[in-house]
Design a protein around this motif. Structure first.
Motif, mmCIF file in Angstrom:
data_model
loop_
_atom_site.group_PDB
_atom_site.id
_atom_site.type_symbol
_atom_site.label_atom_id
_atom_site.label_comp_id
_atom_site.label_asym_id
_atom_site.label_seq_id
_atom_site.Cartn_x
_atom_site.Cartn_y
_atom_site.Cartn_z
ATOM 1 N N VAL A 72 -68.557 43.387 -4.594
ATOM 2 C CA VAL A 72 -68.665 44.662 -5.508
ATOM 3 C C VAL A 72 -69.375 44.351 -6.825
ATOM 4 O O VAL A 72 -70.015 45.046 -7.201
ATOM 5 C CB VAL A 72 -67.041 45.208 -5.879
ATOM 6 C CG1 VAL A 72 -66.987 45.900 -6.947
ATOM 7 C CG2 VAL A 72 -66.979 45.987 -4.220
ATOM 8 N N SER A 76 -72.630 45.724 -8.508
ATOM 9 C CA SER A 76 -72.692 46.143 -10.042
ATOM 10 C C SER A 76 -73.832 45.409 -10.608
ATOM 11 O O SER A 76 -74.441 46.080 -11.676
ATOM 12 C CB SER A 76 -71.458 45.924 -10.680
ATOM 13 O OG SER A 76 -70.478 46.357 -9.912
ATOM 14 N N GLN A 80 -77.091 47.170 -12.709
ATOM 15 C CA GLN A 80 -77.656 47.175 -14.043
ATOM 16 C C GLN A 80 -78.996 46.320 -14.016
ATOM 17 O O GLN A 80 -79.619 46.525 -15.137
ATOM 18 C CB GLN A 80 -76.534 46.198 -14.747
ATOM 19 C CG GLN A 80 -75.375 47.124 -14.757
ATOM 20 C CD GLN A 80 -74.151 46.168 -15.683
ATOM 21 O OE1 GLN A 80 -74.029 45.167 -15.579
ATOM 22 N NE2 GLN A 80 -73.422 47.078 -16.266
ATOM 23 N N PHE A 88 -79.952 52.198 -17.406
ATOM 24 C CA PHE A 88 -79.693 50.967 -17.843
ATOM 25 C C PHE A 88 -81.051 50.198 -18.342
ATOM 26 O O PHE A 88 -80.897 48.996 -18.404
ATOM 27 C CB PHE A 88 -79.093 49.940 -16.629
ATOM 28 C CG PHE A 88 -77.629 50.366 -16.374
ATOM 29 C CD1 PHE A 88 -77.550 51.191 -15.200
ATOM 30 C CD2 PHE A 88 -76.575 50.225 -17.049
ATOM 31 C CE1 PHE A 88 -76.326 51.416 -14.793
ATOM 32 C CE2 PHE A 88 -75.317 50.697 -16.874
ATOM 33 C CZ PHE A 88 -75.052 51.354 -15.697
ATOM 34 N N ASP A 99 -71.712 39.626 -18.468
ATOM 35 C CA ASP A 99 -70.625 40.573 -17.804
ATOM 36 C C ASP A 99 -70.229 40.073 -16.302
ATOM 37 O O ASP A 99 -68.978 39.984 -16.166
ATOM 38 C CB ASP A 99 -70.819 42.105 -17.819
ATOM 39 C CG ASP A 99 -70.955 42.469 -19.380
ATOM 40 O OD1 ASP A 99 -71.703 43.510 -19.482
ATOM 41 O OD2 ASP A 99 -70.567 41.850 -20.315
ATOM 42 N N LEU A 102 -68.062 36.976 -16.477
ATOM 43 C CA LEU A 102 -66.837 37.173 -17.091
ATOM 44 C C LEU A 102 -65.946 37.799 -16.138
ATOM 45 O O LEU A 102 -64.687 37.299 -15.756
ATOM 46 C CB LEU A 102 -66.817 38.084 -18.429
ATOM 47 C CG LEU A 102 -65.562 38.426 -18.960
ATOM 48 C CD1 LEU A 102 -65.021 37.239 -19.537
ATOM 49 C CD2 LEU A 102 -65.694 39.478 -19.755
ATOM 50 N N CYS A 103 -66.419 38.917 -15.274
ATOM 51 C CA CYS A 103 -65.620 39.730 -14.408
ATOM 52 C C CYS A 103 -65.285 38.753 -13.285
ATOM 53 O O CYS A 103 -64.286 38.648 -12.945
ATOM 54 C CB CYS A 103 -66.316 40.657 -13.934
ATOM 55 S SG CYS A 103 -65.137 41.987 -13.488
ATOM 56 N N GLY B 192 -71.042 52.472 -18.661
ATOM 57 C CA GLY B 192 -71.464 51.632 -17.784
ATOM 58 C C GLY B 192 -71.357 50.023 -17.763
ATOM 59 O O GLY B 192 -71.976 49.420 -17.289
ATOM 60 N N SER B 193 -70.616 49.653 -18.665
ATOM 61 C CA SER B 193 -70.489 48.242 -18.856
ATOM 62 C C SER B 193 -69.466 47.263 -18.282
ATOM 63 O O SER B 193 -68.428 48.157 -18.118
ATOM 64 C CB SER B 193 -70.421 47.923 -20.505
ATOM 65 O OG SER B 193 -69.771 46.741 -20.623
ATOM 66 N N LEU B 194 -69.787 46.251 -17.514
ATOM 67 C CA LEU B 194 -68.871 45.633 -16.681
ATOM 68 C C LEU B 194 -67.853 45.049 -17.360
ATOM 69 O O LEU B 194 -66.686 44.764 -17.023
ATOM 70 C CB LEU B 194 -69.577 44.654 -16.005
ATOM 71 C CG LEU B 194 -69.131 43.989 -14.545
ATOM 72 C CD1 LEU B 194 -68.761 45.343 -13.577
ATOM 73 C CD2 LEU B 194 -69.925 43.154 -13.904
ATOM 74 N N PHE B 195 -68.083 44.574 -18.691
ATOM 75 C CA PHE B 195 -67.278 44.011 -19.518
ATOM 76 C C PHE B 195 -65.986 44.952 -19.880
ATOM 77 O O PHE B 195 -64.827 44.800 -19.654
ATOM 78 C CB PHE B 195 -67.893 43.838 -20.920
ATOM 79 C CG PHE B 195 -66.816 43.474 -21.963
ATOM 80 C CD1 PHE B 195 -66.696 44.158 -23.008
ATOM 81 C CD2 PHE B 195 -66.343 42.137 -21.972
ATOM 82 C CE1 PHE B 195 -65.786 43.778 -24.228
ATOM 83 C CE2 PHE B 195 -65.534 41.753 -22.969
ATOM 84 C CZ PHE B 195 -65.445 42.540 -24.083
ATOM 85 N N THR B 198 -63.635 44.889 -16.873
ATOM 86 C CA THR B 198 -62.844 43.826 -16.648
ATOM 87 C C THR B 198 -61.655 44.322 -17.601
ATOM 88 O O THR B 198 -60.768 44.059 -17.172
ATOM 89 C CB THR B 198 -63.569 42.844 -17.009
ATOM 90 O OG1 THR B 198 -64.893 42.658 -16.697
ATOM 91 C CG2 THR B 198 -62.706 41.472 -16.809
ATOM 92 N N ILE B 240 -69.569 51.404 -11.386
ATOM 93 C CA ILE B 240 -69.135 50.322 -11.984
ATOM 94 C C ILE B 240 -68.014 50.473 -12.559
ATOM 95 O O ILE B 240 -66.913 49.767 -12.665
ATOM 96 C CB ILE B 240 -70.193 50.115 -13.104
ATOM 97 C CG1 ILE B 240 -71.768 49.616 -12.546
ATOM 98 C CG2 ILE B 240 -69.753 48.936 -13.960
ATOM 99 C CD1 ILE B 240 -72.650 49.406 -13.495
ATOM 100 N N PRO B 244 -64.857 47.773 -9.184
ATOM 101 C CA PRO B 244 -64.378 46.631 -9.598
ATOM 102 C C PRO B 244 -62.758 46.858 -9.740
ATOM 103 O O PRO B 244 -61.936 46.043 -9.772
ATOM 104 C CB PRO B 244 -64.992 46.094 -10.871
ATOM 105 C CG PRO B 244 -66.499 46.907 -10.987
ATOM 106 C CD PRO B 244 -66.013 48.028 -10.050
#
Lengths: 116, 771
Positions: A72, A76, A80, A88, A99, A102-103, B192-195, B198, B240, B244
């Motif tokens: 997943v 993502s 991006q 984006f 990112d 980090l995830c 839309g930020s993955l940060f 999380t 996104i 997650p």
């Protein structure tokens, strides 16, 4: 008559899919390969669980969910980093990758804790 | 030059706005903290109610023994002789938070006691919750709406009722976690930020640690994602924001011992997995649509639909078979009683008997959210103009929380943030229109440098707005690509011109309207302060009443627990109804039989049967449980309505649910519950009656019960198997000790006694498992 038409359609569809996919840039193809690898690992784990049984359940869960989770997150990242996505276009790919890392870090920390 | 001036003035305005927002937020935090301090001022800094005492005891243990001992704690001082695995059955968020706070404060040499930290945790976290509401509403509508919503949440009575200083319960931190998780979800959706995704998962983990209501989040967010997909608002940001969260969230939820494998096995989580699969299918479809030509895509659709349908049906059939095989379809009892409000009263009387699980009355809506009740519809309409992903989430949140608050009065608490957000949006939009009209009429058309020369309709600020709307429409049309470009460019200038005329009201109307809205706010504030001071600040362990000769304080509960802790052995077991279990273990430090956790229905039914049986049978039951003391609460002398005699019918029902020889109609005369001379003999002989009214006739000569407003039925009787050891000052708590069995039986021999009892009531002997 109808059957040969559908098989012809299927062939044409398959060819156009193949040619359209061949046009994607290489770095996206690498990410796709990684996703495929993660999903394949998850499938293997589920098949193993079906044969051997699900004890200990927490190890099974953490193993499968770590594969699904990295898949997943890689999807993502691909979203991006893809230049065709207009939403984006302001996002530098380095930030997207940071990112992603980090995830993944958080995900694997949880996995190691839950693995037992 | 003009451009530089405007940019400088814009920067100055920005800076001023930021400082103002910061100051206002600080004031809102201070107000949220101080409005909850009424109980500390009126009574004392003490922990309220029943459940907070358990949390306080757990926090004490945590601070004394450390995290590892707390995680593995097996408590043998409750649910005797079963014990309770605290580490695996408690939501650790609240205790860990308070413990950490205490540890930090002590390490910087502020020596607050654990009790003080526990008492003041809730007000501190309500300040955080109002700041989280500001952030969430800012994401939905803008900073103005955010500040209004934060101010409303700081004071809303329904939230105050569960978070006063002293109410040390899960909701104190859980509401903050709920709002913060929603804020991070919306932020991820907007950026839309993955940060932020999380962070969202970590905030969701904190929410799972804190409260069982986390199932609301894990069902609301999939519902919203489904809504976005169905209304055609699918975008990569949605993927996104959601995917997650599901994976990380499920793993994190499984980490908490209370939830464990329920995170993947109970129906409460199935919605998230279903929508997880759906969003992947939708993402795949959009991707293939993007790389194929239109006619090839049509071919793909026809092929896939035929094959996919068969697969889908097969999987669905397997799933339905799995789910239908369990009797509750995989849902837990509490969740089922939310979906089907009549479920609990039919099958689980314990859930039905808790007063906060009853449906709320109509006036309680006005009491708990006051003015917000009629600002919410205005907010819903404001959310639709224009509709974005975030505002559709807000609408879904308010609709679902209104439904659930209608099922259980306890869930009014989940409605409060949604109502505040909606009202904040409504008030902010209204103020926007009014102040713009006032500015327009007072300032006129000469001040603004961006004016279009020769424009027939009077412009000023509205012109800037129309230019902005033109730009956004053009951008949207370019993103849609290919079709209808030219038509779209013609439209915005017409649309914005129509909009311009609607947005300005006459001057007198706007001034009047601003005044009225401020008056509405004033009414709200007055009501909230009154509710906090009078209605929701009672600690319920200390009672007060006003009479002509001043204030009376009833401190009977603490008197009784202190007596128990000073006059009994450490290992003595105390039996009472489950309401008082937590307080007894926390304050009297004695082992109890049942407590407020109510996890074992049979054990509670045993105690209920004992209290409903005649003296000898009750003595047998209590003796088999090693009980030494029995505690009853009696309000007849002072008029305290929540005593055990009023709760007695629930004891009969719960006991009768497991032991069929206890039948409710035996205790009712003609369907009525009475304790006077017309009461049934079963009622007059049961242990609860005897323990409550023993020697009661000595108080006023005729035994007048001030709660039931009659004289009692049986006035002069002796207790053969119990002896009274302590009665508090106002007779509110009465403690009895089990008499040890006699060494010899006087008169007839034991054998003839058993023969005599064998001939009579043989049918009841067979059914009664205790004889």
């Amino acid at each position: 008559m109808g059957r040969s038409a559908t098989t012809k359609d299927a062939h044409a569809l398959f060819h156009s899919l193949r040619s359209a996919y061949a046009a994607t840039p290489n770095h996206l193809k690498i990410i796709d390969l990684y996703i495929l690898f993660a999903v394949a690992t998850a499938v293997i784990q589920v098949a193993y669980m079906a044969i051997v049984g699900s004890f200990p359940f927490n190890s099974f869960l953490s193993g499968v969910l770590s594969c699904v989770g990295t898949a997943v997150l890689a999807v993502s990242l691909r979203i991006q980093v893809n230049k065709d996505n207009k939403e984006f276009k302001d996002l530098p790919p380095e930030r997207a990758f940071a990112d992603f890392v980090l995830c993944n870090l958080v995900l694997h920390l949880v996995i190691i804790n839950f693995l037992g | 030059m003009a451009a530089q001036e405007t940019s400088q003035s814009a920067i100055f305005r920005h800076a001023f706005g930021n400082v103002l927002s910061f100051t206002v937020l600080l004031l809102i935090g201070v107000m949220a903290f101080s409005i909850r301090l009424f109980s500390v001022i009126k009574y004392e800094s003490v922990i309220h109610e029943f459940d907070p005492y358990f949390n306080y005891r757990v926090t004490q243990f945590l601070t004394k023994s450390g995290v590892y001992d707390f995680w593995n704690w097996f408590d043998d001082r409750t649910w005797y002789p079963l014990g309770r695995v605290i580490g695996g059955t408690v939501y650790p968020g609240l205790t860990l938070t308070a413990g950490t706070l205490w540890r930090i404060l002590n390490s910087i040499n502020i020596p607050l006691s654990v009790e003080t930290v526990c008492v003041f945790t809730a007000p501190v976290f309500s300040a955080f919750a109002s700041w989280a509401t500001y952030l969430l509403t800012k994401e939905i509508k803008g900073a103005g709406a955010g500040l209004t919503a934060a101010a409303l949440l700081a004071m809303v009575p329904s939230y105050i009722s569960r978070s006063v200083a002293g109410s040390y319960d899960n909701e104190a931190v859980a509401i903050f976690a709920l709002i913060f998780t929603f804020y991070l979800y919306i932020k991820t959706l907007n950026t839309g930020s993955l940060f932020y995704a999380t962070l969202n998962a970590i905030a969701y983990f904190y929410m799972v640690c804190s409260w069982g209501g986390y199932t609301f989040i894990i069902n609301l967010i999939p519902m919203h994602v489904l809504l976005c997909i169905v209304t055609g608002r699918y975008s990569p940001r949605l993927y996104i924001a959601y995917a997650p969260l599901v994976v990380l969230g499920t793993l994190l939820a499984a980490l908490v011992p209370v939830v464990g494998f329920n995170a993947v096995m109970t129906s409460e989580h199935f919605a998230s997995f279903l929508v997880f699969i759906i969003i992947h299918v939708v993402a795949l479809v959009y991707y293939i649509k993007g790389i194929l030509t239109p006619q090839m895509f049509k071919v793909a659709v026809t092929l896939v639909v035929s094959v996919g349908m068969v697969l889908c049906f097969a999987v669905l059939a397997v799933l339905i078979a799995l789910v239908a095989s369990s009797p509750t379809k995989g849902w837990s009892g509490r969740s089922l009683s939310l979906l089907d409000p009549t479920y609990a009263s039919k099958y689980i009387p314990i859930i039905a008997s808790v007063s906060e699980h009853q449906p709320p009355t109509w006036p309680s809506y006005f009491m708990d959210i006051n003015v917000l009740a009629f600002l919410v519809p205005a907010g819903i309409i404001a959310c639709f103009l224009p509709l974005s992903d975030a505002s559709s989430f807000a609408v879904l949140y308010i609709v679902t929380s209104v439904y659930f608050s209608g099922v259980m009065v306890r869930l009014m608490l989940v409605l409060a943030p949604a109502a505040c957000i909606m009202s904040g949006i409504a008030l902010s939009e209204a103020f926007d229109v009014f102040t713009r009209s006032i500015k327009f009429h007072l300032v006129g058309t000469t001040q603004n440098p961006q004016e279009n020369a020769g424009d027939a309709t009077k412009v000023t600020q509205n012109d800037v707005k129309s230019e902005k709307s033109e730009d956004t429409v053009k951008e949207r049309s370019s993103r849609k690509s290919k079709k209808k470009d030219k038509e779209n460019i013609e439209k915005p200038s017409l649309v914005s011109r129509v909009e311009k005329r609607l947005l300005v009201l006459p001057l007198e109307t706007s001034v009047m309207a601003v005044f009225l809205v401020v008056l509405l706010g004033a009414f709200y504030v007055v009501h909230c302060v009154w509710a906090a001071a009078e209605a929701y600040s009672a600690p319920s362990i200390v009672l007060t009443s006003r009479s002509h000769d001043g204030l009376h304080v009833f401190d009977d509960f603490r008197e009784a627990y202190a007596w128990l802790s000073h006059n009994t052995e450490v290992d003595d077991k105390v039996a009472s109804w489950w309401d008082y279990g937590y307080q007894t273990t926390a304050m009297a430090n004695r082992t109890v039989i049942v407590d407020n956790n109510t996890w074992n229905n049979t054990h509670i039914a045993t105690v209920g049967t004992a209290l409903s049986s005649p003296e000898k049978a009750a003595w047998d039951i209590f003796n088999s449980l090693d009980v030494k003391y029995v505690l009853v609460v009696f309000g007849g002398l002072v008029g305290y309505p929540s005593d055990d005699i009023n709760k007695f019918l629930w004891m009969v029902r719960i006991g009768g649910g497991v032991f069929p020889h206890i039948k409710e109609p035996d205790y009712l005369r003609d369907g009525q519950y009475r304790i006077d001379s017309q009461a049934t003999p079963t009622m007059l002989n049961c242990l609860m009656y005897k323990l409550s009214y023993y020697r009661f006739v000595e108080t006023d000569g005729r035994g007048y019960d001030k709660v039931r407003n009659t004289e009692i039925g049986k006035k002069h009787f002796k207790l053969n198997h119990f002896e009274e050891v302590f009665t508090t000052h106002h007779w509110m708590v009465r403690i009895y000790k089990l008499k040890s069995p006699r060494n010899r039986i006087r008169g007839k021999t034991k054998r003839s006694k058993s023969q005599k009892s064998g001939t009579s009531k043989r049918s009841t002997r067979k059914k009664n498992p205790w004889q």
